[in-house]
Design an enzyme around this catalytic site. Structure first.
Site, short mmCIF file in Angstrom:
data_model
loop_
_atom_site.label_atom_id
_atom_site.label_comp_id
_atom_site.label_asym_id
_atom_site.label_seq_id
_atom_site.Cartn_x
_atom_site.Cartn_y
_atom_site.Cartn_z
N GLU A 27 5.75 28.55 53.72
CA GLU A 27 6.83 28.18 53.08
C GLU A 27 8.24 28.60 53.28
O GLU A 27 8.31 29.62 53.80
CB GLU A 27 6.55 28.48 51.43
CG GLU A 27 6.32 27.21 50.40
CD GLU A 27 7.31 26.11 50.27
OE1 GLU A 27 8.17 25.90 51.25
OE2 GLU A 27 7.30 25.82 49.22
N ASP A 28 9.13 27.87 52.89
CA ASP A 28 10.62 27.99 53.12
C ASP A 28 11.02 29.25 52.22
O ASP A 28 11.54 30.37 52.76
CB ASP A 28 11.49 27.01 52.90
CG ASP A 28 11.41 26.34 51.60
OD1 ASP A 28 10.58 26.76 50.96
OD2 ASP A 28 12.09 25.20 51.37
N ASP B 1 10.87 31.10 45.19
CA ASP B 1 11.79 30.98 44.23
C ASP B 1 11.41 31.61 42.91
O ASP B 1 10.96 32.90 42.80
CB ASP B 1 12.76 29.92 43.96
CG ASP B 1 13.80 29.77 43.17
OD1 ASP B 1 14.73 30.92 43.19
OD2 ASP B 1 13.87 28.92 42.50
N PHE C 59 22.37 29.85 45.87
CA PHE C 59 21.78 28.76 46.49
C PHE C 59 21.97 28.69 47.96
O PHE C 59 23.02 28.78 48.50
CB PHE C 59 22.35 27.29 45.87
CG PHE C 59 21.32 26.16 46.27
CD1 PHE C 59 20.09 25.97 45.56
CD2 PHE C 59 21.80 25.61 47.22
CE1 PHE C 59 19.24 24.99 45.75
CE2 PHE C 59 20.80 24.40 47.51
CZ PHE C 59 19.80 24.06 46.72
N ARG D 85 19.28 21.02 56.55
CA ARG D 85 17.81 21.66 56.90
C ARG D 85 18.09 21.97 58.26
O ARG D 85 17.31 23.02 58.82
CB ARG D 85 17.26 20.49 56.72
CG ARG D 85 16.60 20.11 55.15
CD ARG D 85 15.28 19.46 55.43
NE ARG D 85 15.28 18.80 54.21
CZ ARG D 85 14.60 19.22 53.12
NH1 ARG D 85 14.18 20.29 52.89
NH2 ARG D 85 14.43 18.44 51.92
P1 IMP Z 1 9.59 27.67 43.18
O1 IMP Z 1 9.08 28.93 43.75
O2 IMP Z 1 8.47 26.96 42.39
O3 IMP Z 1 10.86 27.95 42.14
O4 IMP Z 1 10.17 26.55 44.14
C1 IMP Z 1 10.76 26.84 45.49
C2 IMP Z 1 11.23 25.65 46.19
O5 IMP Z 1 12.38 25.18 45.33
C3 IMP Z 1 11.47 25.95 47.47
O6 IMP Z 1 10.49 25.47 48.22
C4 IMP Z 1 12.75 25.03 47.98
O7 IMP Z 1 12.13 23.82 48.21
C5 IMP Z 1 13.57 24.84 46.63
N1 IMP Z 1 14.48 25.89 46.67
C6 IMP Z 1 14.60 27.21 45.85
N2 IMP Z 1 15.50 28.04 46.17
C7 IMP Z 1 16.42 27.29 47.02
C8 IMP Z 1 17.62 27.33 47.55
O8 IMP Z 1 18.34 28.37 47.49
N3 IMP Z 1 17.99 26.52 48.15
C9 IMP Z 1 17.13 25.22 48.65
N4 IMP Z 1 16.17 25.10 48.21
C10 IMP Z 1 15.59 26.07 47.37
MG MG Z 2 10.15 23.55 49.49
#
Ligand code: IMP
Ligand code: MG
Length: 183
Positions: free
Chosen positions: A102-103, A106, A155, A168
């Site tokens: 995963e990227d 969060d 962000f 991206r």
């Molecule tokens: P979570 O952990 O379920 O809140 O979701 C994480 C997803 O939200 C990641 O896979 C990203 O696609 C997106 N995301 C969270 N923070 C950022 C950010 O700072 N920039 C861009 N995308 C983000």
């Molecule tokens: Mg994502």
């Protein structure tokens, strides 16, 4: 000259730092998964850049697959939130050692629901590798098994992460200038 540089307020993780870290992660994963049936699962689209680099830093045989998921619900979905699978994996997971790529981790809500869904398919193991993490934002009880960098609660874009589907393709991770959001 990268035309997108002018939209970036400051760089958080440079291209060189990313490359060095990915090489390190590749060594660790290759060591930990030696002799196993490793399947890298990339969650589209944010992880494509990291996935492409990481898989080439892994020196043991592995397979790859892709998933598209969406989480729905608002801020308080940690108990009720569900993950909707938009595009499922092509392969069976039984006996596989799954490493989710995963990227960013969060809130962790999406992955905290996805991991048990994949575990129900009887893989040998399911672990998580993310290039970025925002620990201060965590709402679900989940942490990466392999992590690149912790970033502050800002962000970020680049290295796969987007703002409105753009940035991206930036080779580094940076914070957008506030006026870019205002446009
Ligand atoms: P979570 O952990 O379920 O809140 O979701 C994480 C997803 O939200 C990641 O896979 C990203 O696609 C997106 N995301 C969270 N923070 C950022 C950010 O700072 N920039 C861009 N995308 C983000
Ligand atoms: Mg994502």
């Amino acid at each position: 000259m990268n035309m997108m540089n002018q939209d970036i307020d400051h760089v958080l993780v440079s291209e060189e730092q990313l490359q060095a870290k990915v090489a390190e992660l590749g060594v660790a994963i290759s060591r930990d998964y030696a002799g196993k049936d490793l399947l890298l699962v990339s969650i589209l689209k944010g992880s494509v850049v990291f996935m492409a680099d990481l898989m080439r830093a892994i020196t043991i045989p592995c397979a790859i697959d892709f998933m598209v998921v969406s989480s729905y619900g608002g801020a308080n979905t940690s108990s009720t939130g569900l993950v909707k699978i938009i595009k499922d994996l092509d392969q069976d997971l039984s006996g596989k050692d799954v490493l989710i790529v995963e990227d960013i981790l969060d809130t962790g809500i999406t992955l905290s629901h996805l991991v048990p869904m994949l575990e129900m398919r009887r893989p040998n193991s399911v672990r998580l590798c993310t290039i970025l993490s925002k620990p201060s934002r965590r709402k679900a009880d989940i942490e990466p098994d392999y992590l690149g960098f912790e970033v502050p609660d800002e962000f970020v874009v680049g290295y796969g992460l987007d703002y409105d589907e753009k940035y991206r393709n930036l080779p580094y991770v940076g914070v957008l200038k506030p006026d870019v959001y205002a446009k």
